[in-house]
Design a protein around this motif. Structure first.
Motif, PDB file in Angstrom:
ATOM      1  N   VAL A 265       0.838  -1.203   0.000  1.00 20.90           N
ATOM      2  CA  VAL A 265       0.000   0.000   0.000  1.00 20.90           C
ATOM      3  C   VAL A 265       0.875   1.255   0.000  1.00 20.90           C
ATOM      4  CG1 VAL A 265      -1.701   1.335   1.302  1.00 20.90           C
ATOM      5  CG2 VAL A 265      -1.924  -1.151   1.147  1.00 20.90           C
ATOM      6  N   LYS A 266       1.915   1.249   0.822  1.00 17.12           N
ATOM      7  CA  LYS A 266       2.801   2.408   0.914  1.00 17.12           C
ATOM      8  C   LYS A 266       3.455   2.716  -0.433  1.00 17.12           C
ATOM      9  CE  LYS A 266       6.711   4.164   3.601  1.00 17.12           C
ATOM     10  NZ  LYS A 266       7.695   3.866   4.675  1.00 17.12           N
ATOM     11  N   GLU A 267       3.879   1.687  -1.128  1.00 21.76           N
ATOM     12  CA  GLU A 267       4.507   1.870  -2.443  1.00 21.76           C
ATOM     13  C   GLU A 267       3.504   2.403  -3.462  1.00 21.76           C
ATOM     14  OE1 GLU A 267       7.839  -1.722  -2.159  1.00 21.76           O
ATOM     15  OE2 GLU A 267       5.872  -2.095  -3.073  1.00 21.76           O
ATOM     16  N   GLN A 268       2.264   1.920  -3.382  1.00 21.55           N
ATOM     17  CA  GLN A 268       1.237   2.388  -4.317  1.00 21.55           C
ATOM     18  C   GLN A 268       0.837   3.833  -4.027  1.00 21.55           C
ATOM     19  OE1 GLN A 268      -1.544  -0.805  -3.673  1.00 21.55           O
ATOM     20  NE2 GLN A 268      -0.905  -1.893  -5.526  1.00 21.55           N
ATOM     21  N   VAL A 269       0.821   4.203  -2.762  1.00 23.73           N
ATOM     22  CA  VAL A 269       0.525   5.595  -2.393  1.00 23.73           C
ATOM     23  C   VAL A 269       1.577   6.522  -2.990  1.00 23.73           C
ATOM     24  CG1 VAL A 269       0.446   7.239  -0.469  1.00 23.73           C
ATOM     25  CG2 VAL A 269      -0.739   5.036  -0.283  1.00 23.73           C
ATOM     26  N   GLU A 270       2.837   6.138  -2.857  1.00 25.13           N
ATOM     27  CA  GLU A 270       3.921   6.942  -3.414  1.00 25.13           C
ATOM     28  C   GLU A 270       3.834   6.996  -4.936  1.00 25.13           C
ATOM     29  OE1 GLU A 270       8.835   7.158  -3.265  1.00 25.13           O
ATOM     30  OE2 GLU A 270       7.733   5.575  -2.190  1.00 25.13           O
ATOM     31  N   TYR A 271       3.495   5.856  -5.540  1.00 27.33           N
ATOM     32  CA  TYR A 271       3.373   5.788  -7.000  1.00 27.33           C
ATOM     33  C   TYR A 271       2.265   6.723  -7.507  1.00 27.33           C
ATOM     34  CZ  TYR A 271       1.858   3.815 -11.488  1.00 27.33           C
ATOM     35  OH  TYR A 271       1.464   3.655 -12.791  1.00 27.33           O
ATOM     36  N   LEU A 272       1.109   6.692  -6.846  1.00 28.26           N
ATOM     37  CA  LEU A 272      -0.016   7.529  -7.275  1.00 28.26           C
ATOM     38  C   LEU A 272       0.260   9.017  -7.065  1.00 28.26           C
ATOM     39  CD1 LEU A 272      -2.979   5.378  -5.903  1.00 28.26           C
ATOM     40  CD2 LEU A 272      -2.408   5.757  -8.311  1.00 28.26           C
ATOM     41  N   SER A 273       1.046   9.334  -6.045  1.00 33.72           N
ATOM     42  CA  SER A 273       1.344  10.747  -5.772  1.00 33.72           C
ATOM     43  C   SER A 273       2.298  11.345  -6.799  1.00 33.72           C
ATOM     44  CB  SER A 273       1.947  10.892  -4.369  1.00 33.72           C
ATOM     45  OG  SER A 273       3.217  10.261  -4.309  1.00 33.72           O
ATOM     46  N   LYS A 274       2.985  10.490  -7.554  1.00 37.26           N
ATOM     47  CA  LYS A 274       3.971  10.976  -8.520  1.00 37.26           C
ATOM     48  C   LYS A 274       3.578  10.712  -9.977  1.00 37.26           C
ATOM     49  CE  LYS A 274       7.880  10.271  -5.374  1.00 37.26           C
ATOM     50  NZ  LYS A 274       9.164   9.562  -5.165  1.00 37.26           N
ATOM     51  N   SER A 275       2.537   9.912 -10.196  1.00 40.27           N
ATOM     52  CA  SER A 275       2.244   9.459 -11.555  1.00 40.27           C
ATOM     53  C   SER A 275       0.852   9.871 -12.027  1.00 40.27           C
ATOM     54  CB  SER A 275       2.356   7.931 -11.632  1.00 40.27           C
ATOM     55  OG  SER A 275       3.614   7.489 -11.179  1.00 40.27           O
ATOM     56  N   VAL A 276       0.780  10.185 -13.322  1.00 45.50           N
ATOM     57  CA  VAL A 276      -0.513  10.411 -13.972  1.00 45.50           C
ATOM     58  C   VAL A 276      -0.983   9.057 -14.483  1.00 45.50           C
ATOM     59  CG1 VAL A 276      -1.732  11.533 -15.863  1.00 45.50           C
ATOM     60  CG2 VAL A 276       0.066  12.764 -14.626  1.00 45.50           C
ATOM     61  N   VAL A 277      -2.028   8.536 -13.874  1.00 44.94           N
ATOM     62  CA  VAL A 277      -2.538   7.210 -14.213  1.00 44.94           C
ATOM     63  C   VAL A 277      -3.946   7.379 -14.785  1.00 44.94           C
ATOM     64  CG1 VAL A 277      -3.084   4.908 -13.352  1.00 44.94           C
ATOM     65  CG2 VAL A 277      -1.190   6.189 -12.349  1.00 44.94           C
ATOM     66  N   LYS A 278      -4.067   7.303 -16.111  1.00 47.83           N
ATOM     67  CA  LYS A 278      -5.371   7.501 -16.737  1.00 47.83           C
ATOM     68  C   LYS A 278      -6.227   6.236 -16.724  1.00 47.83           C
ATOM     69  CE  LYS A 278      -5.421  11.801 -17.775  1.00 47.83           C
ATOM     70  NZ  LYS A 278      -5.775  12.267 -19.121  1.00 47.83           N
ATOM     71  N   ILE A 279      -5.574   5.072 -16.731  1.00 45.21           N
ATOM     72  CA  ILE A 279      -6.289   3.799 -16.612  1.00 45.21           C
ATOM     73  C   ILE A 279      -5.683   3.034 -15.440  1.00 45.21           C
ATOM     74  CG2 ILE A 279      -6.885   1.599 -17.706  1.00 45.21           C
ATOM     75  CD1 ILE A 279      -6.667   2.910 -20.403  1.00 45.21           C
ATOM     76  N   ALA A 280      -6.534   2.486 -14.598  1.00 47.07           N
ATOM     77  CA  ALA A 280      -6.053   1.704 -13.456  1.00 47.07           C
ATOM     78  C   ALA A 280      -6.844   0.398 -13.367  1.00 47.07           C
ATOM     79  CB  ALA A 280      -6.184   2.497 -12.166  1.00 47.07           C
ATOM     80  N   VAL A 281      -6.172  -0.617 -12.850  1.00 49.88           N
ATOM     81  CA  VAL A 281      -6.802  -1.927 -12.642  1.00 49.88           C
ATOM     82  C   VAL A 281      -6.556  -2.319 -11.195  1.00 49.88           C
ATOM     83  CG1 VAL A 281      -6.889  -4.348 -13.339  1.00 49.88           C
ATOM     84  CG2 VAL A 281      -6.355  -2.584 -15.045  1.00 49.88           C
ATOM     85  N   GLY A 282      -7.629  -2.681 -10.483  1.00 49.48           N
ATOM     86  CA  GLY A 282      -7.452  -3.008  -9.075  1.00 49.48           C
ATOM     87  C   GLY A 282      -8.505  -3.955  -8.537  1.00 49.48           C
TER      88      GLY A 282
END
Length: 350
Positions: A265-282
């Motif tokens: 979760v911590k890694e994904q939080v950091e990833y989302l705070s730095k990346s423009v993600v127009k499509i996501a799968v979860g």
């Protein structure tokens, strides 16, 4: 007796005595001669006997030597014969060993061939069984797909959604009214079978502005952690397969991985705070966690795709697994409902 007679007698006696002595001497001489002759004869006989014994000894020595020679020859012949017999025996043993080795080798080769044949039959049987299972699974999926297609023809997506997600009738009518037929994309826009190979084309058909909205935004800082399209599936394994099927969108935008077992979760939080993600799968549970800490923002979400036709190894879709169904409904009600109600976000059942 007269003196003359007496003298004559004395003379006679002397003669007799002398004669007797002479005879005695002659007898002694004769005896000595006889003795000497005997001795000499005896010596000669001894010498002859000695010579004879010597000759006999020599003859015996020669005989013994000859016998020894014969014995040696016999021993040599016997040894030679024994050696020949041993050689013949060794040859026989070698031949016997060779025959045994050949028989053993042939037996080993035969056993290996039989083992390979058994293994080949076993593999062929296992393959046949796998093929039959795959065929049955494919036929079952095709049947289920056909049933779902028929269901879509008779039911609206909202009816399918609520009948699937509210199996225990825990959702109020007010909540159902908030998510109605207008909340779902028009399924008639696509007649393609719902499979991963068609997911990209499905999104393009139900999301007409995909190229514009999925392209690079004018100001990236305003779109970090804010997807335009979100695909929700039941497991991390399925999510990986979904991401692969969306590969053609990678030239327009990043496809975010928002599920467990891949990133913490911590890694994904950091990833989302730095990346423009127009499509996501979860997956539902991980999406809830990311939305609760505000690293995942739903304010720009246009399309929520629910991967509901896929079934796991127990033949369950995303609505038929209680804990996942619960998390999915909670995620929609808590983080998507506002945009759904004002018609800025659509739900698509894939």
């Amino acid at each position: 007796m007269s003196a003359d007679d007496l003298n004559d007698n004395l003379i006679y006696d002397d003669k007799v005595t002398a004669l007797s002595d002479d005879e005695a001497g002659a007898d002694d001489l004769n005896d000595n001669l006889v003795y000497d002759g005997n001795v000499s004869g005896s010596d000669n006989e001894s010498e002859n006997e000695s010579d004879s014994d010597s000759d006999d000894s020599k003859d015996n020595d020669k005989k013994r030597k000859h016998e020894n020679d014969d014995d040696e020859d016999s021993d040599e012949n016997e040894d030679s014969s024994n050696n020949e017999n041993e050689l013949e025996g060794d040859e026989d043993n070698d031949n016997s060993d060779n025959d045994t080795d050949e028989d053993s080798e042939e037996k080993k080769i035969k056993q290996e061939a039989e083992a390979k044949e058994r293994e080949a039959k076993k593999k062929a049987k296992a393959k046949k069984k796998r093929d039959e299972m795959k065929k049955k699974k494919r036929m079952r999926l095709e049947k289920e797909q056909l049933e779902k297609e028929n269901e879509r023809k008779t039911k609206s997506d909202s009816e399918i959604f609520w009948s699937s997600i509210d199996s225990n009738n825990s959702v109020t009518q007010i909540e159902k009214d908030e998510i109605n037929d207008q909340s779902f994309v028009n399924s008639s826009l696509t007649s393609e079978q719902r499979s991963l190979s068609n997911l990209s084309s499905f999104i393009k058909q139900v999301y007409p502005n995909w190229k514009k909205n999925l392209g690079k935004p004018p100001k990236e800082s305003d779109y970090k952690g804010q997807p335009s399209v979100l695909v929700v599936t039941q497991s991390a394994i399925r999510a990986v397969e979904v991401i692969r099927s969306l590969n053609e969108f990678s030239k327009y935008c990043k496809v975010g991985k928002l599920f467990s077992k891949h990133m913490k979760v911590k890694e994904q939080v950091e990833y989302l705070s730095k990346s423009v993600v127009k499509i996501a799968v979860g997956t539902p549970n991980r999406l809830i966690k990311l939305a609760e800490n505000e690293s995942l923002d739903m304010n720009k979400l246009d399309l929520l795709v629910i991967d509901y036709t896929f079934k796991d190894s127990k033949n369950r879709n995303i609505f038929e697994i209680p804990e996942i169904r619960k998390d999915l409904l909670a995620f929609i009600k808590q983080h998507c409902i506002n945009r759904i109600k004002d018609q800025t976000q659509k739900i698509a059942l894939f």
